[in-house]
Design a protein around this motif. Structure first.
Motif, PDB file in Angstrom:
ATOM      1  N   ARG A  38     -25.406  80.666 -26.339  1.00 48.47           N
ATOM      2  CA  ARG A  38     -26.635  79.912 -26.058  1.00 48.47           C
ATOM      3  C   ARG A  38     -26.982  79.008 -27.245  1.00 48.47           C
ATOM      4  N   LEU A  39     -26.791  79.502 -28.459  1.00 52.04           N
ATOM      5  CA  LEU A  39     -27.054  78.660 -29.635  1.00 52.04           C
ATOM      6  C   LEU A  39     -26.112  77.462 -29.652  1.00 52.04           C
ATOM      7  N   MET A  40     -24.830  77.695 -29.418  1.00 51.38           N
ATOM      8  CA  MET A  40     -23.875  76.595 -29.418  1.00 51.38           C
ATOM      9  C   MET A  40     -24.237  75.563 -28.363  1.00 51.38           C
ATOM     10  N   ARG A  41     -24.581  76.021 -27.163  1.00 52.08           N
ATOM     11  CA  ARG A  41     -24.971  75.093 -26.100  1.00 52.08           C
ATOM     12  C   ARG A  41     -26.229  74.310 -26.486  1.00 52.08           C
ATOM     13  N   VAL A 103     -17.118  81.270 -30.597  1.00 54.81           N
ATOM     14  CA  VAL A 103     -17.150  80.546 -29.329  1.00 54.81           C
ATOM     15  C   VAL A 103     -16.145  79.401 -29.408  1.00 54.81           C
ATOM     16  N   LEU A 104     -15.264  79.334 -28.429  1.00 54.83           N
ATOM     17  CA  LEU A 104     -14.312  78.243 -28.308  1.00 54.83           C
ATOM     18  C   LEU A 104     -14.848  77.289 -27.254  1.00 54.83           C
ATOM     19  N   PHE A 105     -14.944  76.017 -27.605  1.00 55.46           N
ATOM     20  CA  PHE A 105     -15.498  75.052 -26.652  1.00 55.46           C
ATOM     21  C   PHE A 105     -14.817  73.697 -26.773  1.00 55.46           C
ATOM     22  N   HIS A 106     -14.939  72.931 -25.701  1.00 57.74           N
ATOM     23  CA  HIS A 106     -14.466  71.548 -25.670  1.00 57.74           C
ATOM     24  C   HIS A 106     -15.702  70.657 -25.556  1.00 57.74           C
ATOM     25  N   ALA A 107     -15.910  69.842 -26.564  1.00 58.35           N
ATOM     26  CA  ALA A 107     -17.051  68.924 -26.574  1.00 58.35           C
ATOM     27  C   ALA A 107     -16.556  67.513 -26.286  1.00 58.35           C
ATOM     28  N   ARG A 108     -17.131  66.912 -25.280  1.00 57.34           N
ATOM     29  CA  ARG A 108     -16.835  65.500 -25.009  1.00 57.34           C
ATOM     30  C   ARG A 108     -17.814  64.685 -25.826  1.00 57.34           C
ATOM     31  N   VAL A 109     -17.258  63.787 -26.641  1.00 55.49           N
ATOM     32  CA  VAL A 109     -18.053  62.954 -27.532  1.00 55.49           C
ATOM     33  C   VAL A 109     -17.421  61.568 -27.557  1.00 55.49           C
ATOM     34  N   PHE A 110     -18.257  60.549 -27.467  1.00 53.15           N
ATOM     35  CA  PHE A 110     -17.788  59.173 -27.555  1.00 53.15           C
ATOM     36  C   PHE A 110     -18.595  58.444 -28.610  1.00 53.15           C
ATOM     37  N   PHE A 124     -20.417  82.221 -35.627  1.00 52.91           N
ATOM     38  CA  PHE A 124     -21.867  82.373 -35.644  1.00 52.91           C
ATOM     39  C   PHE A 124     -22.232  83.720 -36.256  1.00 52.91           C
ATOM     40  N   ARG A 125     -23.409  83.770 -36.850  1.00 53.76           N
ATOM     41  CA  ARG A 125     -23.903  85.010 -37.448  1.00 53.76           C
ATOM     42  C   ARG A 125     -25.365  85.180 -37.054  1.00 53.76           C
ATOM     43  N   ARG A 126     -25.734  86.431 -36.793  1.00 57.57           N
ATOM     44  CA  ARG A 126     -27.128  86.741 -36.483  1.00 57.57           C
ATOM     45  C   ARG A 126     -27.731  87.450 -37.695  1.00 57.57           C
ATOM     46  N   ASP A 128     -31.609  88.693 -39.060  1.00 58.30           N
ATOM     47  CA  ASP A 128     -33.019  88.884 -38.704  1.00 58.30           C
ATOM     48  C   ASP A 128     -33.298  88.456 -37.266  1.00 58.30           C
ATOM     49  N   GLY A 129     -32.342  88.732 -36.379  1.00 57.42           N
ATOM     50  CA  GLY A 129     -32.515  88.444 -34.961  1.00 57.42           C
ATOM     51  C   GLY A 129     -32.249  87.012 -34.545  1.00 57.42           C
ATOM     52  N   ALA A 130     -31.857  86.139 -35.482  1.00 54.68           N
ATOM     53  CA  ALA A 130     -31.644  84.724 -35.162  1.00 54.68           C
ATOM     54  C   ALA A 130     -30.176  84.346 -35.361  1.00 54.68           C
ATOM     55  N   TRP A 131     -29.551  83.813 -34.311  1.00 54.26           N
ATOM     56  CA  TRP A 131     -28.182  83.327 -34.412  1.00 54.26           C
ATOM     57  C   TRP A 131     -28.153  81.997 -35.146  1.00 54.26           C
ATOM     58  N   ARG A 132     -27.134  81.808 -36.000  1.00 54.20           N
ATOM     59  CA  ARG A 132     -26.962  80.572 -36.750  1.00 54.20           C
ATOM     60  C   ARG A 132     -25.491  80.170 -36.748  1.00 54.20           C
ATOM     61  N   TYR A 133     -25.260  78.861 -36.831  1.00 55.00           N
ATOM     62  CA  TYR A 133     -23.914  78.290 -36.870  1.00 55.00           C
ATOM     63  C   TYR A 133     -23.377  78.390 -38.293  1.00 55.00           C
TER      64      TYR A 133
END
Length: 155
Positions: A38-41, A103-110, A124-126, A128-133
């Motif tokens: 969800r964070l990545m999205r 998370v493995l993802f494909h990002a379309r970017v132009f 990603f690491r959580r 204190d309850g918060a996920w971070r990149y």
């Protein structure tokens, strides 16, 4: 680029299939994503909408970009957002246990009409309850390559 407003009934830029109001809007308004995916999205959606403060806020304290001056970092993220369009995202795989996830993802970017799409395996690491990149590795995949210009604040 100023943050672009999006109607809650519009499709979410993270390509989840949900509306923005039912998906990433709450995170951009201050709620913490429940999972690394969800964070990545929500970060991808923030790039699409030019929400530089969210992108910076969701970086892990150990991310290399944190060493930059906050104003310079925000300016660099805004520049990336203004130069690029973010038309699509696909989550390819996800794995996590406890307070770490990948998370493995494909990002379309132009960028100015040039395809800068890529595949990334993100960490990603959580805390204190918060996920971070934390960071990521680009993956060489047919039809998706490592972009030369998208180096600030990763996805």
């Amino acid at each position: 680029m100023a943050r672009r407003e999006l109607a809650p009934s519009s499709p979410c830029p993270c390509c989840s299939g949900a509306t923005y109001g039912a998906c990433c809007r709450r995170y951009h308004a201050g709620a913490e994503p429940e999972t690394a995916t969800r964070l990545m999205r929500s970060r991808y959606a923030a790039f699409a909408l030019g929400d530089a403060p969210y992108i910076v806020r969701t970086l892990d304290d150990g991310h290399p970009d944190r060493a930059m001056d906050q104003g310079a970092l925000l300016a660099a993220v805004r520049d990336t957002c203004s130069r690029c369009k973010f038309p699509g995202l696909r989550v390819l795989d996800e794995d996590g246990a406890g307070d770490t996830a990948r998370v493995l993802f494909h990002a379309r970017v132009f960028e100015k009409g040039k395809d800068r799409s890529f595949v990334e395996l993100s960490d990603f690491r959580r805390r204190d309850g918060a996920w971070r990149y934390v960071g990521g590795e680009m993956r060489d995949t047919p039809g998706a390559r490592v972009p030369e210009t998208l180096t600030i604040a990763g996805f």
